[in-house]
Design a protein around this motif. Structure first.
Motif, PDB file in Angstrom:
ATOM      1  N   ALA A 221       0.873  -1.176   0.000  1.00 52.92           N
ATOM      2  CA  ALA A 221       0.000   0.000   0.000  1.00 52.92           C
ATOM      3  C   ALA A 221       0.905   1.219   0.000  1.00 52.92           C
ATOM      4  N   ILE A 222       0.434   2.314  -0.562  1.00 48.84           N
ATOM      5  CA  ILE A 222       1.220   3.554  -0.454  1.00 48.84           C
ATOM      6  C   ILE A 222       0.624   4.356   0.705  1.00 48.84           C
ATOM      7  N   ASP A 223       1.498   4.831   1.575  1.00 49.71           N
ATOM      8  CA  ASP A 223       1.054   5.418   2.844  1.00 49.71           C
ATOM      9  C   ASP A 223       0.657   6.886   2.681  1.00 49.71           C
ATOM     10  N   TYR A 224      -0.386   7.272   3.402  1.00 43.98           N
ATOM     11  CA  TYR A 224      -0.790   8.676   3.384  1.00 43.98           C
ATOM     12  C   TYR A 224       0.317   9.544   3.956  1.00 43.98           C
ATOM     13  N   THR A 225       0.531  10.671   3.320  1.00 47.22           N
ATOM     14  CA  THR A 225       1.572  11.572   3.824  1.00 47.22           C
ATOM     15  C   THR A 225       0.965  12.649   4.733  1.00 47.22           C
TER      16      THR A 225
ATOM     17  N   GLY B 182       3.116   0.195  12.089  1.00 43.06           N
ATOM     18  CA  GLY B 182       2.269  -0.584  11.174  1.00 43.06           C
ATOM     19  C   GLY B 182       2.756  -0.439   9.745  1.00 43.06           C
ATOM     20  N   HIS B 183       3.101   0.799   9.358  1.00 40.99           N
ATOM     21  CA  HIS B 183       3.648   1.023   8.006  1.00 40.99           C
ATOM     22  C   HIS B 183       4.947   0.237   7.842  1.00 40.99           C
ATOM     23  N   ALA B 184       5.779   0.290   8.892  1.00 43.03           N
ATOM     24  CA  ALA B 184       7.083  -0.385   8.810  1.00 43.03           C
ATOM     25  C   ALA B 184       6.900  -1.890   8.685  1.00 43.03           C
ATOM     26  N   TYR B 185       5.952  -2.433   9.425  1.00 44.76           N
ATOM     27  CA  TYR B 185       5.722  -3.885   9.356  1.00 44.76           C
ATOM     28  C   TYR B 185       5.394  -4.305   7.915  1.00 44.76           C
ATOM     29  N   GLU B 186       4.466  -3.586   7.300  1.00 47.16           N
ATOM     30  CA  GLU B 186       4.033  -3.958   5.940  1.00 47.16           C
ATOM     31  C   GLU B 186       5.182  -3.885   4.937  1.00 47.16           C
ATOM     32  N   LYS B 187       5.971  -2.819   5.060  1.00 48.63           N
ATOM     33  CA  LYS B 187       7.061  -2.636   4.086  1.00 48.63           C
ATOM     34  C   LYS B 187       8.140  -3.696   4.302  1.00 48.63           C
TER      35      LYS B 187
ATOM     36  N   VAL C 152       4.287   6.530  -1.596  1.00 46.14           N
ATOM     37  CA  VAL C 152       3.446   7.361  -0.727  1.00 46.14           C
ATOM     38  C   VAL C 152       2.240   7.911  -1.491  1.00 46.14           C
ATOM     39  N   ASP C 153       1.150   8.042  -0.745  1.00 45.33           N
ATOM     40  CA  ASP C 153      -0.126   8.532  -1.264  1.00 45.33           C
ATOM     41  C   ASP C 153      -0.206  10.002  -0.855  1.00 45.33           C
ATOM     42  N   GLN C 154       0.031  10.891  -1.809  1.00 44.86           N
ATOM     43  CA  GLN C 154       0.271  12.289  -1.415  1.00 44.86           C
ATOM     44  C   GLN C 154      -0.921  13.231  -1.565  1.00 44.86           C
TER      45      GLN C 154
ATOM     46  N   ILE D 258      -1.142  -5.725   1.431  1.00 41.96           N
ATOM     47  CA  ILE D 258      -1.945  -4.626   2.007  1.00 41.96           C
ATOM     48  C   ILE D 258      -2.466  -5.028   3.393  1.00 41.96           C
ATOM     49  N   GLY D 259      -2.888  -4.035   4.162  1.00 42.66           N
ATOM     50  CA  GLY D 259      -3.470  -4.295   5.476  1.00 42.66           C
ATOM     51  C   GLY D 259      -4.940  -4.671   5.355  1.00 42.66           C
ATOM     52  N   LYS D 260      -5.453  -5.276   6.438  1.00 38.01           N
ATOM     53  CA  LYS D 260      -6.818  -5.817   6.405  1.00 38.01           C
ATOM     54  C   LYS D 260      -7.887  -4.730   6.241  1.00 38.01           C
ATOM     55  N   ASP D 261      -7.555  -3.469   6.571  1.00 37.69           N
ATOM     56  CA  ASP D 261      -8.556  -2.405   6.488  1.00 37.69           C
ATOM     57  C   ASP D 261      -8.795  -1.908   5.072  1.00 37.69           C
ATOM     58  N   ILE D 262      -7.905  -2.240   4.141  1.00 38.66           N
ATOM     59  CA  ILE D 262      -8.079  -1.634   2.810  1.00 38.66           C
ATOM     60  C   ILE D 262      -8.330  -2.667   1.699  1.00 38.66           C
TER      61      ILE D 262
ATOM     62  N   VAL E 235      -3.036 -10.205   2.454  1.00 37.74           N
ATOM     63  CA  VAL E 235      -3.632  -9.257   3.399  1.00 37.74           C
ATOM     64  C   VAL E 235      -3.098  -9.535   4.812  1.00 37.74           C
ATOM     65  N   HIS E 236      -2.403  -8.553   5.358  1.00 38.64           N
ATOM     66  CA  HIS E 236      -1.830  -8.764   6.688  1.00 38.64           C
ATOM     67  C   HIS E 236      -2.695  -8.134   7.771  1.00 38.64           C
ATOM     68  N   GLY E 237      -2.396  -8.530   9.017  1.00 41.21           N
ATOM     69  CA  GLY E 237      -3.145  -7.987  10.146  1.00 41.21           C
ATOM     70  C   GLY E 237      -2.509  -6.701  10.657  1.00 41.21           C
ATOM     71  N   TYR E 238      -2.887  -6.334  11.863  1.00 41.07           N
ATOM     72  CA  TYR E 238      -2.419  -5.082  12.450  1.00 41.07           C
ATOM     73  C   TYR E 238      -1.331  -5.302  13.488  1.00 41.07           C
ATOM     74  N   VAL E 239      -0.416  -4.368  13.556  1.00 38.14           N
ATOM     75  CA  VAL E 239       0.513  -4.323  14.678  1.00 38.14           C
ATOM     76  C   VAL E 239      -0.211  -3.528  15.764  1.00 38.14           C
ATOM     77  N   LEU E 240      -0.434  -4.175  16.893  1.00 39.85           N
ATOM     78  CA  LEU E 240      -1.129  -3.509  17.995  1.00 39.85           C
ATOM     79  C   LEU E 240      -0.104  -3.136  19.065  1.00 39.85           C
TER      80      LEU E 240
END
Ligand code: MSP
Length: 530
Positions: free
Chosen positions: A9-13, A20-25, A48-50, A257-261, A289-294
């Protein structure tokens, strides 16, 4: 030759990167590195999603021009990915001219094909959140809650994508492609959502409400909806409509991508967009589809004040300690609870005491007893176990189960250390006529270490390179080299150097607090050790 193409996923800037971003990448990086290890031509895209409202609002809050704000946040992502040693091949930044041109060409084509139409929508609109509200946003009393601020009735003209017409195709596609989404239960969730698909998608925003976006090529009063812009990154940065040969070699991609998207953005909008653009069923992407880092059981959020900066962990514990922990502890597809305590425990037990100790004692003994020279021997006892472990490792990696693959490696390390204890080379060295046996043991240990270094290289590449250097092995870093008996007769091993200095915590009770909040006395300090 066809490439293995992997994206994130490209992360919102709108804010700096978090764990969580780091885990996915890192997850995508490990998969990409594994494919390179197999010899597959690999194309790894992240970025990045700019554009969009979130970003525009964040810039306004900080009172910084949006372009400048986006540049500053983007720099933070770039610096972190460099620190975390991500090996991406291309960088997707959605304000780049290449991407904007591609989005506009796609919009124009869809417009000409009759996939887009203009319509007026009347509904309840939250001025504070700048979005239309539906009944889902109503509270139990039927009213819109205070979080929406002033809610007015508004009529707005927008462009719509004929999304609903793809419902039947999507259902049939999912039924005939059961491995489109992994894990499988996510595919079922997507199917359930696709069943309910009944409305079209508004893909424009009037500039009067949102200026920060890509202008529609056929209506200069609007910009395109941020998802319609962001999803296109997966093809625009792979050469779509620009470099057909490169694009054909790469596409389709595996989207991490994460489970939310997944729903609705990727599983519904993106697949329908591709279909509308003319992509065939066998040209559709797949999704991991990965889960969340809590953090202490909670989702990271500004309001809970528990957002964790990956820089802090990388700086305190080391980049590879962080990479190893995230990959080792998280079952891909499920959530994981991040704690410092667990990171330290994994690092100290499996890397410092486990692998580091194995490398150190093997090289030390080889130098002490045999001048660091190897003499191949079939006898030695570890060959079959090591080869079984490499097979199990490869199977797990192929299935995307990084944690399981690392478990296989950790088990092999434990067995090799137990083998050292059992065979007690120091005793053999004290007596005469044991040279052949001693050579066999040391050769097997050196070969096992070489295989382990190859296997861990996608996850902790620097440590793997260090180990191979200490073995003085200069062969190609490739999975094909993870076969037995590669180190030749008379091979001279290098000198042992500490690889994984143990993380010492002076006050272990406080280790579970976030590294940011650790009082200085409790901050971990690295002690040099094998
Ligand atoms: N910009 C969109 C994605 C567009 S892709 C065409 C977006 N950005 S995001 O910054 O909110 O999220 C980026 C990725 O990070 C998503 O895959 C999301 O699931 C992931 N994560 C965000 N928080 C997370 C955790 N706490 N844990 C793991 N990943 C999570 O959505």
């Amino acid at each position: 030759m066809k490439s293995f193409f992997i994206t994130t996923a490209i992360d919102y800037t709108n804010a700096p990167p978090h764990l969580g971003h780091a885990y996915e990448k890192i997850l995508a990086d490990v998969i990409a590195r594994y494919h390179r290890l197999k010899g597959d031509p690999t194309f790894f895209l992240t970025g990045v999603d700019q554009h969009g409202q979130k970003v525009q609002q964040a810039a306004q809050r900080e009172d910084i021009p949006v372009e400048k704000f986006v540049d500053q946040t983007t720099e933070k992502f770039l610096a972190l990915w460099k620190k975390l040693d991500l090996s991406y091949d291309a960088w997707a930044a959605t304000t780049s001219p290449l991407h904007k041109t591609c989005v506009r060409k796609i919009l124009q084509t869809l417009y000409e094909k009759g996939e887009l139409y203009k319509a007026s929508y009347r509904g309840f609109y939250s001025v504070r959140q700048e979005q239309f509200l539906t009944d889902k946003e109503r509270g139990p009393d039927g009213a819109f809650g205070p979080e929406w601020g002033e809610v007015i009735e508004l009529e707005e003209e927008n462009w719509y994508f004929r999304l609903a017409r793809y419902r039947d195709w999507l259902l049939a596609f999912l039924d005939t492609h059961p491995a489109c989404v992994s894990p499988g239960f996510r595919q079922q969730e997507l199917r359930n959502a696709a069943e309910k698909l009944s409305s079209d998608l508004s893909i424009s925003r009037p500039k009067s409400r949102l200026a920060w976006g890509i202008e529609l090529p056929f209506d200069s009063s609007c910009v395109t909806y941020v998802w319609f812009d962001a999803l296109v990154n997966y093809i625009s940065f792979a050469g779509y409509l620009e470099d057909d040969v490169a694009f054909r070699e790469r596409w389709p991609a595996l989207h991490v991508i994460g489970k939310d998207i997944l729903i609705p953005a990727h599983g519904i909008y993106w697949l329908a967009m591709l279909k509308a653009m003319g992509f065939a069923d066998d040209e559709m992407p797949t999704f991991l589809v990965h889960g969340y880092v809590l953090v202490d059981g909670d989702k990271m959020s500004k309001s809970l004040g528990n957002i964790r900066d990956p820089n802090t962990f990388a700086d305190h514990f080391g980049v590879e300690a962080l990479r190893y922990y995230l990959m080792r502890d998280c079952v891909v597809g499920q959530d994981m609870d991040f704690t410092d305590e667990r990171l330290i425990q994994r690092f100290n037990s499996e890397l410092a005491n486990g692998l580091g100790n194995l490398v150190n004692r093997t090289l030390t003994m080889a130098h002490r007893y045999r001048g660091g020279r190897l003499c191949p021997s079939i006898q030695g006892g570890l060959r079959d176990r090591a080869l079984a472990a490499t097979r199990a490792y490869a199977e797990a990696m192929e299935a995307g189960s990084i944690n399981l693959a690392l478990e296989k490696v950790a088990e092999l390390v434990t067995e090799a250390n137990q083998f050292v204890e059992r065979s007690a080379p120091w005793k053999l060295a004290r007596e005469t006529n044991n040279e052949a046996q001693l050579d066999g043991i040391l050769y097997h240990l050196a070969e096992v270490i070489r295989l382990i270094a190859i296997m861990i290289s996608p996850v902790i590449p620097k440590a793997a390179a260090d180990i191979l250097e200490q073995l003085n092995w200069t062969g190609p870093l490739a999975l094909a080299e993870a076969s037995w008996g590669v180190l030749p007769e008379g091979h001279q091993l290098g000198k042992p150097q500490p690889i994984f200095p143990r993380i010492e915590v002076e006050h272990p009770d406080t280790a579970v607090a976030s590294a940011e909040t650790l009082p200085s006395a409790a901050k971990p300090r690295k002690k040099r050790m094998g």
